[in-house]
Design an enzyme around this catalytic site. Structure first.
Site, mmCIF file in Angstrom:
data_model
loop_
_atom_site.group_PDB
_atom_site.id
_atom_site.type_symbol
_atom_site.label_atom_id
_atom_site.label_comp_id
_atom_site.label_asym_id
_atom_site.label_seq_id
_atom_site.Cartn_x
_atom_site.Cartn_y
_atom_site.Cartn_z
ATOM 1 N N CYS A 198 -12.841 -7.916 -6.071
ATOM 2 C CA CYS A 198 -13.320 -6.658 -6.913
ATOM 3 C C CYS A 198 -13.170 -5.746 -6.229
ATOM 4 O O CYS A 198 -14.072 -5.450 -5.102
ATOM 5 C CB CYS A 198 -14.834 -7.223 -7.424
ATOM 6 S SG CYS A 198 -15.481 -5.928 -8.215
ATOM 7 N N GLU A 251 -9.198 -5.268 -12.629
ATOM 8 C CA GLU A 251 -8.419 -6.073 -11.913
ATOM 9 C C GLU A 251 -6.935 -5.530 -12.353
ATOM 10 O O GLU A 251 -6.680 -5.282 -13.290
ATOM 11 C CB GLU A 251 -8.764 -7.488 -11.914
ATOM 12 C CG GLU A 251 -8.027 -8.084 -11.037
ATOM 13 C CD GLU A 251 -8.255 -8.038 -9.463
ATOM 14 O OE1 GLU A 251 -7.583 -7.091 -8.995
ATOM 15 O OE2 GLU A 251 -9.500 -8.261 -8.891
#
Length: 218
Positions: free
Chosen positions: A2, A105
């Site tokens: 992340c 992402e």
């Protein structure tokens, strides 16, 4: 992993959701492009009281002589967090939750282009990302725990942040005894929305504003 996320839910709403006492130094929102080293809102449980606190996103191990004395640590891998010297005390004693409205992402496009995708919870609630924290000097710092990608993520990236369900919060925060290791797993199918492509503006850590999460053609 992340590497960027959003926090668009107000601090007051987060305090109510997590039944936490808010600090007076919380970063103001909304923030549509939370980047490493930014201050973030974190939920801790101390002495039986949940608190909403501000921390630096970027875990600083105790032996660093300066914040930039080594690599910038924004994630802790679930498979090594209990054994790596930087994290093994923190995962036993200083687990926390990092609230997020969504996270980005990237997949790889033609000629190595970085193509951003946006993920949120399917129920619209804030995500509760598993974290570990460390005090360094007079600053509290945090890393987000990541795990192998599950359904809905694997086609985009091989890792994802650990998203904790409400029933798991007491165990992760150390309020419900031992055994938190079982929580470090990918989200079940249906927990996260189907991701959608967003514009490449978010590739810059200087970008801001709600347009960053607007969908674009994939």
């Amino acid at each position: 992993m992340c590497g960027r996320f959003t926090i668009t839910h107000p601090n007051e709403a987060l305090a109510a959701l997590f039944d936490a006492v808010p600090g007076n130094d919380l970063p103001a929102g909304p923030n549509f492009n939370v980047c490493p080293t930014n201050p973030v809102v974190v939920v801790t449980s101390e002495g039986g009281v949940r608190r909403l606190r501000a921390m630096r996103w970027g875990f600083i191990p105790s032996w660093y002589k300066a914040p930039n004395d080594g690599p910038l640590i924004i994630n802790a891998r679930s498979d090594t967090v209990a054994t790596k010297p930087a994290f093994k005390a923190a995962v036993r004693e200083r687990r926390c939750i990092v609230p997020a409205s969504g996270f980005y992402e990237w997949s790889e496009g033609e000629k190595g282009a970085r193509l951003p995708w946006y993920f949120t919870r399917a129920d619209g609630l804030p995500m509760a990302l598993a974290g570990v924290w460390q005090r360094w000097g007079d600053m509290d710092t945090v890393a987000i725990v990541s795990t192998e990608a599950g359904p809905g993520m694997a086609e985009i990236h091989h890792r994802e942040p650990v998203v904790l369900e409400r029933a798991a919060w007491p165990l992760w925060l150390g309020e419900a005894g031992h055994g938190a290791a079982v929580l470090m797993r990918a989200s079940e199918a249906g927990v996260l929305t189907t991701p959608y492509r967003v514009g490449v503006a978010v590739n810059s850590n200087r970008a801001s504003g709600p347009a960053l999460i607007e969908p674009v053609a994939a």
